[in-house]
Write a protein that holds these residues in place. Structure first.
Motif, PDB file in Angstrom:
ATOM      1  N   UNK A 414      40.451  35.662  46.390  1.00 21.91           N
ATOM      2  CA  UNK A 414      41.628  35.663  45.524  1.00 21.91           C
ATOM      3  C   UNK A 414      42.583  34.533  45.891  1.00 21.91           C
ATOM      4  N   UNK A 415      42.806  34.335  47.207  1.00 25.11           N
ATOM      5  CA  UNK A 415      43.674  33.236  47.651  1.00 25.11           C
ATOM      6  C   UNK A 415      43.047  31.894  47.272  1.00 25.11           C
ATOM      7  N   UNK A 461      41.606  42.967  41.858  1.00 27.73           N
ATOM      8  CA  UNK A 461      42.375  41.780  42.257  1.00 27.73           C
ATOM      9  C   UNK A 461      41.592  40.504  41.970  1.00 27.73           C
ATOM     10  N   UNK A 462      40.272  40.542  42.222  1.00 24.88           N
ATOM     11  CA  UNK A 462      39.434  39.377  41.932  1.00 24.88           C
ATOM     12  C   UNK A 462      39.408  39.120  40.431  1.00 24.88           C
ATOM     13  N   UNK A 467      40.845  35.472  36.037  1.00 25.30           N
ATOM     14  CA  UNK A 467      41.416  35.284  34.694  1.00 25.30           C
ATOM     15  C   UNK A 467      42.338  34.069  34.600  1.00 25.30           C
ATOM     16  N   UNK A 468      42.915  33.671  35.717  1.00 26.34           N
ATOM     17  CA  UNK A 468      43.853  32.541  35.687  1.00 26.34           C
ATOM     18  C   UNK A 468      43.311  31.332  36.457  1.00 26.34           C
TER      19      UNK A 468
END
Length: 472
Positions: A414-415, A461-462, A467-468
């Motif tokens: 995610x980061x 969260x992933x 999505x962005x």
């Protein structure tokens, strides 16, 4: 206490009971949590004890001060004294990976100590916690000592209430602080040459004291460097005292940066081979960016190196990392000021850590580990799978490095996806293999670990990160 915790779900999650974060667990770790040396910080500790004993005093005390000034040591010693008086209800010693807490019988006591609150990852939750304490302080039979750096959100929240006792360590007169640091340096240096009556030399002691200014962490880190048994302590003292004479201020960390840069130059000598520098850099980056600390064995497993290489590389950072003798002890950063230094390219001259790159590399290592998973990893008889509960020792089947990968790959990914750059092909390939071939194996591992719910949250969260990102 129940009223306080039910006020905000995030606060309740922050203070879930668990192991390893009370003052007792940090007392002997070789970290900044070692407590105050005898006959130091006398005035501030007496002031805090008077506050604790005074039923008419504010119920909340904020112990503030810049990084490295000794807040955690004061908090540990104060906790210890309250514990001896049977007044300690709870102690929470936080870190950037802090999720847990150790609660004792709060109802029977009076004092709750929360240290390093500025190091908690979720600052909005921290703000909620402080507001909850300030809102309910008149309705609960407790007092709170909360220690942390004066970050804007934290400072403003505390100062918005008229019912807070404020103790700022950086405002203590310099001569008082220097007297304590001198006592610490004299005591520590004298132990290195107990048979030499003129040791330590007054001039060398004075230079070291001047460079420490008000920062206990400078003196403590210098002593860890000087006292490394692999080297001559007299030569190392001369090296440090030759670094320069820049004086620190609340906005300037000159001498501490010089000390850290000197330690880094010794950890990465010009004679080191390129492959050795790369491996050592990856290890340091991992220690800085891990969500939760790992043991030497866990680091070795996750980074896919040899134990001898991990031991050799970690030994280069004895001055700035707390490295337990036992293989199952967690490797941690000696003080948060080193993390601040190592991720700031304006302060760290060479071999610094780029957090974005560090999280990317950990994502790769986690996915490589997960892509070794297989069906029925616990080796249960095929005709018994799912038919009845089984007593499984998951620490033997799913060892530390793999466990970390199962629980934290999504966080590092995610980061990584937040970077406005194209996702590297290596990561795409690893991720595709994991999703196509090992997703169900991962769920099996999560089930064994009792972490299915956290796994589902991590996938969400992933999904939001994808999505962005450039993966969409």
């Amino acid at each position: 206490m129940d009223t306080l915790l039910h006020m905000d779900a995030n606060v309740a999650q922050l203070l879930q009971s668990a192991d390893d974060v009370s003052y007792k667990s940090h007392r002997g770790r070789g970290s900044e949590f070692a407590g105050c040396m005898e006959d130091t910080r006398v005035n501030v500790l007496e002031d805090l004890e008077r506050w604790a004993d005074d039923d008419t005093a504010p119920k909340v005390c904020w112990l503030g001060g810049m990084a490295g000034i000794g807040k955690s040591s004061v908090a540990v010693t104060f906790s210890e004294r309250m514990d001896k008086k049977l007044k300690l209800g709870a102690s929470f010693f936080c870190s950037d990976s802090f999720r847990d807490a150790n609660r004792e019988a709060v109802e029977r006591h009076k004092i709750v100590v929360i240290d390093a609150i500025d190091e908690c990852a979720n600052q909005s939750t921290v703000e909620s916690l402080i507001k909850a304490v300030l809102t309910l302080e008149s309705d609960i039979p407790l007092k709170f000592l909360i220690a942390g750096r004066p970050e804007p959100q934290i400072r403003d929240t505390f100062l918005s209430s008229p019912n807070v006792k404020v103790v700022q360590l950086h405002e203590i007169p310099k001569d008082h602080v220097q007297a304590d640091i001198r006592r610490y340096l004299e005591n520590s240096l004298s132990k290195l040459a107990m048979d030499e009556p003129d040791w330590p030399p007054n001039n060398d002691l004075s230079i070291l004291l001047e460079r420490s200014d008000k920062l206990f962490i400078y003196a403590a880190t210098a002593m860890r460097y000087i006292s490394d048994p692999r080297f001559d302590f007299k030569e190392r003292l001369q090296q440090i005292n030759a670094l320069g004479s820049t004086r620190p201020t609340p906005s300037q960390t000159g001498p501490l940066d010089q000390l850290y840069n000197h330690i880094m130059s010794r950890a990465f000598p010009p004679s080191a081979e390129e492959w050795e520098v790369s491996r050592r850099q990856d290890l340091l980056s991992a220690v800085i960016c891990l969500n939760t600390p790992l043991s030497k064995a866990g680091i070795t497993s996750l980074l896919q190196t040899k134990k001898s290489a991990t031991d050799r590389d970690l030994s280069q950072f004895l001055s700035v990392l707390a490295i337990p003798d036992k293989d199952d002890g967690k490797v941690t950063i000696f003080h948060a000021s080193f993390r601040d230094f190592i991720v700031d390219p304006k302060r760290c001259e060479a071999h610094g850590v780029d957090p974005s790159e560090g999280h990317y590399k950990l994502t790769v290592k986690c996915l490589e580990s997960l892509n070794t998973l297989r069906r029925n990893i616990c080796g249960l008889p095929e005709d018994n799978i799912g038919s009845q509960p089984h007593d499984i020792n998951n620490t033997q089947v799913i060892q530390e490095g793999l466990r970390y990968s199962c629980l934290h790959w999504a966080s590092h990914l995610t980061v990584t996806l937040t970077k406005p750059l194209a996702v590297p092909p290596t990561l795409l390939m690893l991720l595709s293999t994991f999703v196509d071939e090992h997703l169900l194996h991962w769920f099996e591992c999560l089930s064994v670990l009792g972490e299915l719910e956290s796994g589902l949250k991590s996938l969400e969260n992933v999904r939001e990160a994808v999505a962005v990102s450039s993966l969409q």
